[in-house]
Scaffold this motif. Structure first.
Motif, short mmCIF file in Angstrom:
data_model
loop_
_atom_site.label_atom_id
_atom_site.label_comp_id
_atom_site.label_asym_id
_atom_site.label_seq_id
_atom_site.Cartn_x
_atom_site.Cartn_y
_atom_site.Cartn_z
N PRO A 194 0.80 -1.23 0.00
CA PRO A 194 0.00 0.00 0.00
C PRO A 194 0.83 1.28 0.00
O PRO A 194 0.48 2.25 -0.67
CB PRO A 194 -0.83 -0.13 1.28
CG PRO A 194 -0.93 -1.60 1.53
CD PRO A 194 0.38 -2.16 1.07
N LEU A 195 1.95 1.30 0.74
CA LEU A 195 2.76 2.51 0.82
C LEU A 195 3.31 2.89 -0.55
O LEU A 195 3.27 4.07 -0.94
CB LEU A 195 3.90 2.32 1.82
CG LEU A 195 4.89 3.47 1.96
CD1 LEU A 195 4.17 4.77 2.29
CD2 LEU A 195 5.94 3.16 3.02
N LEU A 196 3.81 1.93 -1.28
CA LEU A 196 4.35 2.23 -2.62
C LEU A 196 3.25 2.75 -3.53
O LEU A 196 3.48 3.69 -4.32
CB LEU A 196 5.00 0.98 -3.21
CG LEU A 196 5.64 1.17 -4.60
CD1 LEU A 196 6.79 2.16 -4.53
CD2 LEU A 196 6.10 -0.16 -5.17
N LYS A 197 2.08 2.18 -3.45
CA LYS A 197 0.97 2.63 -4.30
C LYS A 197 0.59 4.07 -3.97
O LYS A 197 0.27 4.85 -4.88
CB LYS A 197 -0.23 1.70 -4.12
CG LYS A 197 0.00 0.29 -4.61
CD LYS A 197 -1.22 -0.58 -4.35
CE LYS A 197 -0.98 -2.02 -4.77
NZ LYS A 197 -2.16 -2.88 -4.49
N ARG A 198 0.61 4.42 -2.70
CA ARG A 198 0.28 5.80 -2.32
C ARG A 198 1.34 6.77 -2.83
O ARG A 198 1.00 7.88 -3.28
CB ARG A 198 0.15 5.91 -0.80
CG ARG A 198 -1.09 5.26 -0.23
CD ARG A 198 -1.46 5.89 1.11
NE ARG A 198 -0.35 5.87 2.04
CZ ARG A 198 -0.05 4.86 2.82
NH1 ARG A 198 -0.76 3.74 2.75
NH2 ARG A 198 0.97 4.92 3.66
N LEU A 199 2.59 6.38 -2.76
CA LEU A 199 3.64 7.26 -3.27
C LEU A 199 3.49 7.47 -4.77
O LEU A 199 3.67 8.58 -5.28
CB LEU A 199 5.02 6.65 -2.97
CG LEU A 199 5.45 6.65 -1.50
CD1 LEU A 199 6.81 5.99 -1.35
CD2 LEU A 199 5.50 8.07 -0.94
N LEU A 200 3.16 6.42 -5.49
CA LEU A 200 2.98 6.53 -6.94
C LEU A 200 1.81 7.44 -7.29
O LEU A 200 1.83 8.12 -8.31
CB LEU A 200 2.77 5.14 -7.55
CG LEU A 200 3.99 4.23 -7.61
CD1 LEU A 200 3.59 2.82 -7.99
CD2 LEU A 200 5.02 4.78 -8.60
N ALA A 201 0.79 7.45 -6.43
CA ALA A 201 -0.39 8.26 -6.70
C ALA A 201 -0.23 9.71 -6.25
O ALA A 201 -1.03 10.57 -6.64
CB ALA A 201 -1.61 7.64 -6.01
N ASP A 202 0.79 10.00 -5.44
CA ASP A 202 0.99 11.34 -4.91
C ASP A 202 1.55 12.26 -5.99
O ASP A 202 2.55 11.94 -6.65
CB ASP A 202 1.96 11.28 -3.72
CG ASP A 202 1.95 12.55 -2.89
OD1 ASP A 202 1.79 13.66 -3.47
OD2 ASP A 202 2.11 12.46 -1.66
N GLU A 203 0.93 13.39 -6.18
CA GLU A 203 1.37 14.33 -7.21
C GLU A 203 2.72 14.96 -6.90
O GLU A 203 3.36 15.54 -7.79
CB GLU A 203 0.32 15.43 -7.39
CG GLU A 203 0.09 16.29 -6.16
CD GLU A 203 -0.97 17.35 -6.35
OE1 GLU A 203 -1.10 18.22 -5.45
OE2 GLU A 203 -1.65 17.32 -7.39
N ARG A 204 3.19 14.84 -5.65
CA ARG A 204 4.50 15.38 -5.29
C ARG A 204 5.63 14.38 -5.50
O ARG A 204 6.78 14.67 -5.19
CB ARG A 204 4.47 15.85 -3.84
CG ARG A 204 3.48 16.96 -3.54
CD ARG A 204 3.32 17.16 -2.05
NE ARG A 204 2.80 15.95 -1.41
CZ ARG A 204 2.63 15.83 -0.09
NH1 ARG A 204 2.96 16.84 0.70
NH2 ARG A 204 2.15 14.72 0.42
#
Length: 332
Positions: A197-207
């Motif tokens: 989940p953490l990697l997926k959130r980072l990929l989705a973060d516009e920053r």
């Protein structure tokens, strides 16, 4: 730097690179050898623009560690294109303290190896930190102990093999609270991907800015036998796509049941199973009434027995069917 790189490439294509290098002094050659922007691929150089996380997602041996170590070196010494001035405090986080030491610091592509001697920081093992002559300090941390990140504060951080961290969420959270120094705290993440989940959130973060690299992109720096072996055995496989191509692989394509991703589908399956159980209850009741009448029993006795059966069947419907069967079908 790009002009010098282009000139060197042009000389190499013309077969004149040896002549050019012979005209360099020893000091010039040493400086050239450690000038990372000349040798790096595009995916190994920091992205432009305003970003918080630089995520390098690549296969085994793709040069992720070298890119991370060079970024730390550039930030500590204030070298373009990494930053305009040096930072004071750096966090180095790996799966274990041994991984930080053996890979990120002392490894073949680690921080100590990629510095020329006159710039190399002092590695103080007992304190668990690197110290540069200009005062910059890099401190090591293990993802096995997220609370060790409570208290210290940093300008930048390098997180290696994020997807292997045992306590990824807690460690990442503690790190974010510590990135509070300087004008623009930033961090680099180098990892072979896994669907956490953490990697997926980072990929989705516009920053987040993403760089991707395959093992084959760095083939010239790897043993030929290694390349031949892994390509022959894992090329085109799911494991090869993840470990060599650096792809984020979701679920199991060869499984009998796919992992159900959406809650609406989950609810539909629960609805279907519960009503199937109800239909079985009605069918069983009808069959028992018919059999009871056939053998000459009274209707009242039949209904009493059916009510008893229903009372026994309903908890089964709610607990067994709704719980265990749905969990089996949804594969969650």
């Amino acid at each position: 730097m790009r002009n010098l790189r282009d000139d060197l490439s042009a000389c190499a294509r013309k077969g004149k690179l040896s002549d050019l290098l012979e005209s360099f002094s020893s000091a010039d050659l040493a400086a050239l050898l450690f000038d990372w922007p000349i040798w790096a691929r595009e995916d190994q150089l920091p992205p432009l623009g305003d970003w918080l996380v630089w995520l390098i997602m690549g296969g085994r041996g793709a040069g992720k560690t070298r890119a991370g170590a060079e970024w730390v070196r550039g930030m500590a010494l204030g070298k373009p294109p990494f930053c305009g001035r040096s930072v004071g405090r750096i966090a180095l986080i790996g799966e274990t303290l041994g991984d930080v030491r053996d890979v990120m610091i002392e490894g073949e592509s680690g921080i100590l190896r990629i510095h020329p001697k006159n710039e190399r920081p002092e590695w103080k093992k007992t304190k668990g930190q690197l110290e540069w002559k200009n005062g910059a300090i890099a401190q090591i941390f293990s993802a096995e102990d997220p609370d060790s990140l409570r208290g210290p504060q940093f300008d930048v951080a390098w997180s290696d093999e994020l997807c292997k961290w045992r306590h990824a969420e807690a460690t990442w959270d503690m790190l974010q609270f510590g990135l509070r120094l300087g004008e623009r705290p930033r961090q680099i993440v180098t990892t072979t991907p896994r669907p956490i989940p953490l990697l997926k959130r980072l990929l989705a973060d516009e920053r987040t800015r993403l760089s991707k690299a395959t093992t084959m992109a760095n083939a010239t720096n790897l043993a030929p036998d290694f390349i031949d072996t892994v390509r022959a055995r894992y090329g085109g496989t799911r494991l090869g796509r993840q470990e060599l191509d650096g792809e984020l692989i979701e679920g199991r394509e060869d499984g009998l049941w796919q992992r159900v991703k959406h809650s609406s589908v989950r609810h539909l399956l629960v609805f279907f199973v519960r009503h199937l159980a109800l239909a079985l209850l009605v069918f069983s009741t009808t069959a028992i009434v018919s059999i009871s009448s056939w053998v000459g029993r009274s209707f009242q006795a039949s209904m009493t027995f059916c009510c008893f059966l229903g009372a026994m069947y309903w908890p089964f419907n709610r607990s067994m069917v709704h719980g265990k069967c749905c969990n089996f079908l949804v594969l969650s």
